[in-house]
Design a protein around this motif. Structure first.
Motif, PDB file in Angstrom:
ATOM      1  N   ARG A 195       0.826  -1.218   0.000  1.00 18.57           N
ATOM      2  CA  ARG A 195       0.000   0.000   0.000  1.00 18.57           C
ATOM      3  C   ARG A 195       0.857   1.264   0.000  1.00 18.57           C
ATOM      4  NH1 ARG A 195      -1.260  -3.025   4.201  1.00 18.57           N
ATOM      5  NH2 ARG A 195      -0.419  -1.449   5.614  1.00 18.57           N
ATOM      6  N   GLU A 196       1.982   1.197   0.730  1.00 17.47           N
ATOM      7  CA  GLU A 196       2.804   2.386   0.947  1.00 17.47           C
ATOM      8  C   GLU A 196       4.272   2.052   0.705  1.00 17.47           C
ATOM      9  OE1 GLU A 196       0.049   3.488   4.834  1.00 17.47           O
ATOM     10  OE2 GLU A 196       1.765   2.109   4.904  1.00 17.47           O
ATOM     11  N   VAL A 197       5.045   3.073   0.416  1.00  9.40           N
ATOM     12  CA  VAL A 197       6.496   2.939   0.326  1.00  9.40           C
ATOM     13  C   VAL A 197       7.112   3.649   1.528  1.00  9.40           C
ATOM     14  CG1 VAL A 197       8.588   3.580  -0.947  1.00  9.40           C
ATOM     15  CG2 VAL A 197       6.589   2.738  -2.186  1.00  9.40           C
ATOM     16  N   TRP A 198       7.867   2.886   2.304  1.00  6.15           N
ATOM     17  CA  TRP A 198       8.573   3.444   3.462  1.00  6.15           C
ATOM     18  C   TRP A 198      10.060   3.477   3.148  1.00  6.15           C
ATOM     19  CZ3 TRP A 198       6.694   5.265   8.168  1.00  6.15           C
ATOM     20  CH2 TRP A 198       5.310   5.147   8.352  1.00  6.15           C
ATOM     21  N   LEU A 199      10.709   4.560   3.575  1.00  6.31           N
ATOM     22  CA  LEU A 199      12.124   4.772   3.276  1.00  6.31           C
ATOM     23  C   LEU A 199      12.911   4.963   4.571  1.00  6.31           C
ATOM     24  CD1 LEU A 199      11.467   7.449   0.504  1.00  6.31           C
ATOM     25  CD2 LEU A 199      11.917   5.016   0.123  1.00  6.31           C
ATOM     26  N   THR A 200      14.146   4.469   4.563  1.00  5.40           N
ATOM     27  CA  THR A 200      15.075   4.695   5.675  1.00  5.40           C
ATOM     28  C   THR A 200      16.312   5.366   5.109  1.00  5.40           C
ATOM     29  OG1 THR A 200      14.277   2.681   6.754  1.00  5.40           O
ATOM     30  CG2 THR A 200      16.331   3.623   7.579  1.00  5.40           C
ATOM     31  N   ASN A 201      16.793   6.406   5.802  1.00 10.09           N
ATOM     32  CA  ASN A 201      17.972   7.098   5.293  1.00 10.09           C
ATOM     33  C   ASN A 201      19.183   6.900   6.188  1.00 10.09           C
ATOM     34  OD1 ASN A 201      17.703   8.869   7.481  1.00 10.09           O
ATOM     35  ND2 ASN A 201      16.716  10.469   6.274  1.00 10.09           N
ATOM     36  N   ILE A 202      20.298   7.464   5.777  1.00  8.02           N
ATOM     37  CA  ILE A 202      21.559   7.276   6.497  1.00  8.02           C
ATOM     38  C   ILE A 202      21.546   7.953   7.861  1.00  8.02           C
ATOM     39  CG2 ILE A 202      22.934   6.959   4.409  1.00  8.02           C
ATOM     40  CD1 ILE A 202      23.786   9.884   4.631  1.00  8.02           C
ATOM     41  N   TYR A 203      20.546   8.811   8.103  1.00  8.26           N
ATOM     42  CA  TYR A 203      20.434   9.475   9.402  1.00  8.26           C
ATOM     43  C   TYR A 203      19.514   8.703  10.353  1.00  8.26           C
ATOM     44  CZ  TYR A 203      22.139  13.069   6.247  1.00  8.26           C
ATOM     45  OH  TYR A 203      22.859  13.753   5.296  1.00  8.26           O
ATOM     46  N   ASN A 204      19.142   7.483   9.927  1.00  3.81           N
ATOM     47  CA  ASN A 204      18.317   6.584  10.735  1.00  3.81           C
ATOM     48  C   ASN A 204      16.863   7.051  10.845  1.00  3.81           C
ATOM     49  OD1 ASN A 204      20.693   5.016  11.422  1.00  3.81           O
ATOM     50  ND2 ASN A 204      21.196   6.698  12.813  1.00  3.81           N
ATOM     51  N   ASP A 205      16.460   7.969   9.963  1.00  2.00           N
ATOM     52  CA  ASP A 205      15.057   8.377   9.917  1.00  2.00           C
ATOM     53  C   ASP A 205      14.282   7.410   9.026  1.00  2.00           C
ATOM     54  OD1 ASP A 205      15.502  10.732  11.436  1.00  2.00           O
ATOM     55  OD2 ASP A 205      16.270  11.733   9.643  1.00  2.00           O
ATOM     56  N   ARG A 206      13.055   7.101   9.419  1.00  2.00           N
ATOM     57  CA  ARG A 206      12.178   6.246   8.617  1.00  2.00           C
ATOM     58  C   ARG A 206      10.901   7.025   8.346  1.00  2.00           C
ATOM     59  NH1 ARG A 206      11.334   1.151   6.849  1.00  2.00           N
ATOM     60  NH2 ARG A 206       9.276   0.220   7.060  1.00  2.00           N
ATOM     61  N   PHE A 207      10.516   7.108   7.063  1.00  2.00           N
ATOM     62  CA  PHE A 207       9.392   7.958   6.704  1.00  2.00           C
ATOM     63  C   PHE A 207       8.720   7.418   5.444  1.00  2.00           C
ATOM     64  CE2 PHE A 207      13.372   9.457   5.009  1.00  2.00           C
ATOM     65  CZ  PHE A 207      13.109   9.728   3.682  1.00  2.00           C
ATOM     66  N   LYS A 208       7.469   7.859   5.229  1.00  2.00           N
ATOM     67  CA  LYS A 208       6.697   7.414   4.075  1.00  2.00           C
ATOM     68  C   LYS A 208       6.955   8.305   2.875  1.00  2.00           C
ATOM     69  CE  LYS A 208       2.461   7.205   5.678  1.00  2.00           C
ATOM     70  NZ  LYS A 208       0.996   6.908   5.685  1.00  2.00           N
TER      71      LYS A 208
END
Length: 357
Positions: free
Chosen positions: A28-41
């Motif tokens: 349903r959704e795409v979730w992303l994690t970045n090098i700063y350890n943030d996780r967001f849609k």
């Protein structure tokens, strides 16, 4: 195997972004994690427009063709790997929210450095020096923490301090350590296991005939841990990771992986003799709202006078011990390390970074 941008369609904008480490689609959704350890849609409008059933089916079919594996109710998991990506797809028959895609980047880089470890509060200078000295002294490490916490990154960082003339053998089912690429010129054999034809146990046994100084297992999951402990007990050094939330639970986690109660009873004492250092990595939220990883616990395992002991050296991210028992100091002394909390290798690296600024 390489997969070009045409395989990834609308997902390519995330994969090509150097700051994104993980791309997860749950149906349903795409979730992303970045090098700063943030996780967001990702933007839902972007997902609705681009992650169409036709694209998901096309993407899955392309991956299936590349790896020559079926993907259906009878074979509901599909995995592929490139030089810098690990792709996993789950069929909707087992992922009830819809066909799921997980893409993790595994680039041949070491994201942690001595300088940013200190500046970003990953660990203090003394904790960093202690752990690097443990590597130089040839101690055996188990890095632990929850899934996705950065255990492999921690292994990659500390393994670079292994002396260049010591042979390293890495054993993985998915190539993530990238020791040869991140440590050019060092002696390394990289083994890839296959559960059907060449298991972890097979690889560990084979590696002992290849004159290893270090044996690095990407993750200890099951009965292969018995062979890993046996190899470490012969004098081969090593590093591995496992899932637990406290270093003091490492022995119990290992015992639970063994096949029989007989193995567990026989190997309990061996754990305290073969494993030297446990390191726990956690996440915390900083005052500015950002999430950061840090080394929360470090312990030493010892067996002395018939008793098994766990000595906490770091607790809650702070040094808990400044003096260590003779058994531990003897291991440092073999490499002419007088003060475990001061490391010439770390000081040299920090001074070089400072000189270049």
């Amino acid at each position: 195997m390489e997969l070009g941008r045409e395989y990834f369609g609308p997902l390519w904008k995330f994969i090509s972004n150097d700051e994104i480490t993980d791309v997860d689609y749950n149906g349903r959704e795409v979730w992303l994690t970045n090098i700063y350890n943030d996780r967001f849609k990702a933007s839902q409008s972007y997902v609705d427009e681009n992650m169409t059933p036709a694209f998901v089916e096309q993407f899955t079919q392309r991956i299936s063709n590349v790896v020559s594996k079926q993907f259906n109710k009878r074979s509901p998991e599909l995995e592929a790997e490139t030089s810098e990506l690990r792709v996993t797809v789950l069929h909707e028959s087992v992922a009830r929210s819809g066909r799921s895609i997980s893409i993790r980047k595994t680039p041949p880089v070491i994201r942690i450095s001595a300088q940013n470890a200190i500046e970003e509060n990953y660990c203090t200078r003394e904790i960093l020096s202690l752990l690097v000295n443990c590597v130089i002294a040839g101690m055996n490490f188990i890095f632990c923490g929850m899934p996705g916490i950065g255990k492999t990154e921690c292994v990659k960082f500390f393994s670079q301090y292994i002396p260049g003339n010591e042979r390293v053998i890495t054993i993985e089912d998915t190539m993530e350590l990238r020791y040869s690429a991140t440590n050019p010129g060092k002696d390394c054999i990289e083994m890839r296991v296959d559960g059907d034809t060449f298991s972890y146990a097979d690889a560990i046994k084979a590696s002992l005939r290849l004159n290893p100084n270090w044996l690095m297992l990407s993750e200890a999951r099951s009965k292969e841990v018995k062979y890993l402990l046996e190899s470490w007990s012969t004098g081969v050094r090593g590093m591995t990771t496992l899932h637990t939330d406290d270093v003091r639970n490492i022995p119990d986690r290992i015992l639970n992986m063994l096949e029989t109660r007989v193995d567990a009873d026989r190997l309990e004492n061996d754990i305290y003799q073969a494993v030297d250092v446990g390191v726990l990595i956690r996440k915390r939220r900083a005052e500015d709202g950002t999430v950061c990883r840090y080394i929360d616990q470090v312990c030493f395992f010892m067996r002395e006078k018939g008793e098994n002991r766990t000595l906490m050296a770091v607790q809650d991210g702070r040094l808990a011990k400044r003096e260590f028992p003779a058994q531990i100091m003897h291991k440092f002394a073999r490499r002419q390390i007088d003060d475990p909390l001061v490391c010439t290798e770390v000081e040299r690296e920090l001074s070089e970074k400072g000189a270049r600024r």
